[in-house]
Design an enzyme around this catalytic site. Structure first.
Site, PDB file in Angstrom:
ATOM      1  N   LYS A 231     -23.443  23.836  49.896  1.00 42.87           N
ATOM      2  CA  LYS A 231     -23.058  25.095  49.244  1.00 42.87           C
ATOM      3  C   LYS A 231     -24.243  26.050  49.116  1.00 42.87           C
ATOM      4  CE  LYS A 231     -18.620  24.289  48.430  1.00 42.87           C
ATOM      5  NZ  LYS A 231     -18.021  23.792  47.194  1.00 42.87           N
ATOM      6  N   ARG A 267     -16.734  15.405  47.766  1.00 45.62           N
ATOM      7  CA  ARG A 267     -16.212  16.021  48.999  1.00 45.62           C
ATOM      8  C   ARG A 267     -17.422  16.518  49.787  1.00 45.62           C
ATOM      9  NH1 ARG A 267     -14.612  21.041  51.015  1.00 45.62           N
ATOM     10  NH2 ARG A 267     -12.706  21.004  52.298  1.00 45.62           N
TER      11      ARG A 267
END
Length: 289
Positions: A231, A267
């Protein structure tokens, strides 16, 4: 009340929360996802990559046909169906994936229904049921587990919607309301998994704060899924614009999430690396029962 969520069985695989960290592997069959767009958006490359993910230690495959990166535009329903359903169907016909749980990453109930009919086992909705008023009732009718994620707005607008009165409190309130709606529609409480939505309508500082405070969501009594993989907050910290070069930053975030004692599923994109990270972190931070 703080209590351990009930175990969940998906495709004859038991998921016993609290014993170890399970890995959900990202398989984006899109041309424009933030870190792997265009890499696996043909049937052949998707199936080949899925095999590699399973061999590397993935517990669940999460297949998505709509990019949710910041700024992404929505694709048509037909396009999303055409991207994901053939992949799910192909994986299910392949003996390699006979017992592998498959998740479908969608906020549209027609896609959820078609994917489950093709062989998917659970629904991962980045809007937490707010994107489609039919989602809860469709999932309830399908009888599959539901991953309820916190976000705001759409991928196109979410990074402008980061003003919170109380970050953890506001997300907890969102979860409480959506869990009530989901169970009222007929989704079984033990089939609801929560995802606080790292990177979705959150600033760099808020993402760090969220990871530090993951244990506060345990009071909701649901398993917790955390998705820090590659991210932008990691890119910000490392001054690394290439998402694929954020593997070790991801590893640190995964380790921190496990250290809170509340993360059940991660995830991730880099399965082999995170598999090793999680085994060591689990040994360090999870009490032996």
């Amino acid at each position: 009340m703080n209590h351990q969520p009930l175990p969940l069985t998906i495709r004859d695989r038991p998921f016993i929360w609290g014993q170890r960290t399970y890995l959900m592997a990202v398989l984006n069959v899109t041309p424009d996802s933030f870190s792997d767009g265009g890499d696996f958006n043909t049937l052949e490359t998707a199936v080949t990559h899925a095999k590699a993910l399973i061999n590397a230690g993935a517990d669940i495959l999460d297949i998505g046909g709509q990019s949710t990166r910041p700024g992404a535009l929505e694709v048509s329903l037909t396009e999303e169906l055409n991207r994901v359903v053939p992949v799910v169907r192909s994986l299910r016909k392949n003996p390699t994936f006979a017992t592998c749980p498959i998740s479908i990453d969608t906020s549209r109930s027609p896609v959820a229904k078609a994917a489950v009919e093709a062989g998917a086992d659970l629904i991962n909705d980045v809007t937490g049921g707010t994107g489609d008023p039919e989602m809860f009732s469709v999932v309830a009718a399908l009888g599959v587990p539901f991953i309820l994620m916190h976000s705001r707005g759409t991928p196109e607008t979410m990074q402008k919607l980061t003003d919170y009165q109380d970050l953890i409190g506001d997300i907890t309130e969102f979860f409480t309301v959506q869990i009530q709606k989901a169970t009222a529609a007929g989704i079984q409480p033990h089939q609801i998994i929560l995802d606080p939505g790292i990177g979705f309508a959150k600033t760099y500082e808020q993402n760090l704060d969220l990871i530090r405070n993951l244990s506060q969501f345990q009071t909701l009594g649901c398993p917790l899924l955390v998705g820090p993989s590659r991210k932008s907050f990691i890119g910000h910290l490392l001054n690394q614009p290439d998402p694929k070069q954020r593997v070790w930053g991801t590893a640190a975030a995964c380790c921190a999430a496990i250290a809170t004692g509340s993360t059940d599923i991660l995830r991730i994109h880099d399965v082999a690396e995170m598999h090793d990270v999680c085994r060591v972190a689990d040994a360090l931070y999870r009490p032996k029962t």
